[in-house]
Enzyme design. Structure first.
Site, PDB file in Angstrom:
ATOM      1  N   ARG A  79      -1.928   5.073   7.563  1.00 12.25           N
ATOM      2  CA  ARG A  79      -2.157   3.668   7.840  1.00 12.25           C
ATOM      3  C   ARG A  79      -2.005   3.485   9.347  1.00 12.25           C
ATOM      4  NH1 ARG A  79      -2.931  -1.146   4.727  1.00 12.25           N
ATOM      5  NH2 ARG A  79      -2.209  -2.902   5.959  1.00 12.25           N
ATOM      6  N   HIS A  87     -10.544   0.342   4.268  1.00 12.56           N
ATOM      7  CA  HIS A  87      -9.388   0.502   3.395  1.00 12.56           C
ATOM      8  C   HIS A  87      -9.983   0.908   2.048  1.00 12.56           C
ATOM      9  CE1 HIS A  87      -5.586   0.170   1.631  1.00 12.56           C
ATOM     10  NE2 HIS A  87      -5.297  -1.086   1.817  1.00 12.56           N
ATOM     11  N   THR A 110       0.834  -1.201   0.000  1.00 10.49           N
ATOM     12  CA  THR A 110       0.000   0.000   0.000  1.00 10.49           C
ATOM     13  C   THR A 110       0.871   1.255   0.000  1.00 10.49           C
ATOM     14  OG1 THR A 110      -1.720  -1.194   1.206  1.00 10.49           O
ATOM     15  CG2 THR A 110      -1.862   1.201   1.198  1.00 10.49           C
ATOM     16  N   LYS A 119       7.547   9.471  23.451  1.00 11.65           N
ATOM     17  CA  LYS A 119       7.628  10.316  24.651  1.00 11.65           C
ATOM     18  C   LYS A 119       6.259  10.647  25.212  1.00 11.65           C
ATOM     19  CE  LYS A 119      12.033  12.411  23.320  1.00 11.65           C
ATOM     20  NZ  LYS A 119      12.561  13.422  22.390  1.00 11.65           N
TER      21      LYS A 119
END
Lengths: 324, 324, 324
Positions: A118, A147, A68, A97
């Protein structure tokens, strides 16, 4: 993550997020596919395109997906645009973090004209779309969610072959229970009149009863079969899928149902017809014999992959307002 | 690694390495910021820029930093240049086989017009600059050493807002002890006349006494406070920072001081003023409430990030001699 | 993986796969090097090149190699082309799900005009070449197999310096047993008349007797020596190599032979001559003293690396038919 439903496209792609197939009606699919066909000409032409000149698309991939990512990357560059690739930000620096997803999205939108996202978490694309202020988000797969560009490339491949998306008869085989691409294809074809699909699967991999009822209510006719002898001879397309090994609790359970139905040259000869096409969303792991690859009807390693790039080119050009 | 101090920029950026804020005097900062303002126009323009046409910038990142890498990557491409991304070379092939840092630098300079270096070791950027024969090195952070483009984007953000860098009053809050960005900001403002900073931190996170003395000797006026009630109402900017969790020996010690001071809408209302800006180097992890983000004075998720890209565009164009 | 031998280049580069040095005869090497010299001018010119405008090259790297990847990436971009980088596909998504190598190759060829392949398995480049239908494959190293662009850049470096590839005397030192680059260099020089090579190595690192016999039969004269005193004074080049630590069973065995022969300023002074060049395929780990780097004859950190990029530029332009 929770999110409001994404805005319908209607006539206007420019500035829209592309999150779900549910945003598309038949008119805007028609428009998209007309542009997609043009994009094919652009990609095949030797002359470089300048449609996305000066544009930067961030490819923000929380989980790797070579296929993809490669397709979106190539789509952007086919049009003269540039990409900034960001993989697995959750492992690195800021996100590690403790930075919020929203801050990450807003950071990368500052560098770009569009973000292709994604993510492993369902709904994250919609959340990103709500967060981003200035650039469109394109969903490249969010967990077990949607998708949409995969669904659109499948529809486009059928449309390219038959010239229509209504009045079609198709066969869908393999993992009908878990296959995201199958569910999207059914939803997409349900937008059109007079479509019927034969669903070929072992009992363990049939549609969930809820899904079956919901799909049928949407108007598409679905017939469940579990024997190759029940395949109608006049299908416009066969859509084969992989059994999703990762969804099974044990290898034994998986092996019991895996590759119950395999496309061989003989199967195609016996139950297919001359005019159909044979599709597969890939990757395949044995559901279609290699010997079938050279059959002209086998489009999975040819136009189906290319069509993915063309559809993505069209969407990028449209949402960035570079084509109307 | 030891290194000779990098050469001052003075009037001449072309061919210079950008290693430390210490290379900059007020004249060359003024020049840089004039160019940075032009770069903003270039980035906002729909027309693609050709300033770096034909240039290749290697992004050599020994540790990942999605944000800084993305910013340099986008900066190069905004100007029509190309990047070659090399991440974690120490894990791979040549470096893993025992190659020296110097040989790695000289290899990648052979492929490029400039190298942007991120390294976990303090002083490595200066070492790279000594080693490279043909291309400039831009320091994108070397351990607990310097990160000059971060410092410059902070100064630019203040300059963009106030039109000057002298005669300013600012508030700096959070981790004054460990924060690299805070130290750089103090150094930068110390180059100018009549600046004063209020440093708001719990006692555990105050400046080291040595640092305090050194900074004060450089001419800037510093006032340590530990209560929000001591914030002067007429600050030109607030600069908030994250407490650097990774510097604490235990989570308990960290929790004792973390987020002692949080920017809420109310705090901003009570102690701020209409004309100030609220800055943060990001990532944030709770020091500023999300509700503050939409305040027009909050620049951290908006112009501050964009300014980082503009400053990097300006530096690349200048050291590559594409703009004078 | 097994594969049929790749097709000879003969006069025609366009559309050819570049898998093995064995595909090249002296005519097509001559042609390649004429183009390579032009590519040098292109790279050194300030004007951006448009030779690969609109082309997309997939860099498909099953194992990381920063140096080779950077060189191909920069080569493509020097000519105005674009790359799509795919690293370690075997760890991700489709390949991890069990996709065949052939399907992966056919997927990425759908996105691109050429594929540069690096793989840990010997023979994989030839397999890829058989599989790909529409785009050329360029081998960037396949296990202990071939790495033809490395061999070509070594030959080009000698040709650039001496103006010919016949009638040469060279010294090769280090790991003659395991060094892939050494074997390729011998094969390459064996295509030409009247070449002789002195092979300097400790007994443990001499050529395998089979290899020695095979090389000698190909017409090149090889002399094995194990003392620096036996180096002929009139070599056209010295080619030094690293002892391949990864090939030894124990560190002890490795240490016994490592760096038996080190190039120092004094060695070069005593046994070298004014007109020779000193080459090394890099990385080096002590075989050549740093003090030698500034000697004008030392080309390993200068033209040898650059030549790799020029050779790759030439090959890409040729196989893509952008130059004839």
């Amino acid at each position: 993550m929770t999110a409001i439903p994404p805005e319908p496209i209607r006539g206007q792609f420019k500035g829209k997020d592309i999150i779900s197939l549910g945003q598309f009606d038949t008119d805007c699919i028609a428009k998209l596919f007309r542009i997609t066909a043009q994009m094919r000409e652009v990609a095949l032409s030797a002359a470089p395109s300048h449609v996305l000149d000066g544009s930067i698309v961030v490819l923000l991939f929380y989980e790797p997906s070579s296929r993809t990512m490669g397709s979106f990357d190539a789509a952007t560059k086919q049009l003269g645009g540039q990409t900034v690739v960001v993989t697995s930000p959750q492992q690195y620096s800021s996100v590690a973090k403790g930075e919020s997803f929203a801050d990450t999205i807003r950071t990368f939108e500052a560098y770009s004209d569009a973000i292709v996202l994604r993510h492993y978490e369902t709904g994250s694309a919609a959340t990103a779309a709500e967060t981003a202020r200035h650039v469109p988000i394109l969903n490249a797969g969010d967990g077990i969610g949607e998708h949409p560009t995969q669904a659109l490339l499948d529809l486009y491949t059928i449309w390219e072959h038959t010239g229509r998306l209504a009045g079609l008869r198709g066969l869908v085989a393999g993992d009908i229970l878990n296959g995201r691409t199958v569910h999207s294809l059914i939803k997409g074809l349900a937008l059109y009149e007079e479509n019927e699909l034969y669903l070929l699967a072992p009992p363990e991999l049939r549609l969930a009863r809820d899904d079956l009822a919901a799909f049928q209510q949407s108007g598409i006719r679905l017939y469940e079969v579990d024997d190759v002898g029940d395949i109608p001879r006049d299908c416009h397309f066969w859509y084969w899928t992989r059994v999703q090994k990762e969804r099974f609790r044990s290898d034994e359970e998986f092996q019991r149902v895996n590759n119950r139905f395999i496309v061989t040259k003989q199967l195609l000869e016996t139950y297919g017809n001359r005019d159909m096409i044979l599709m597969h969303p890939l990757p395949r792991v044995g559901e279609i014999e290699d010997a079938v690859d050279d059959d002209l009807r086998a489009v999975y390693l040819r136009s189906q992959i290319r069509n993915g790039m063309y559809v993505r080119m069209a969407l990028l050009a449209l949402v960035l307002g570079r084509i109307a």
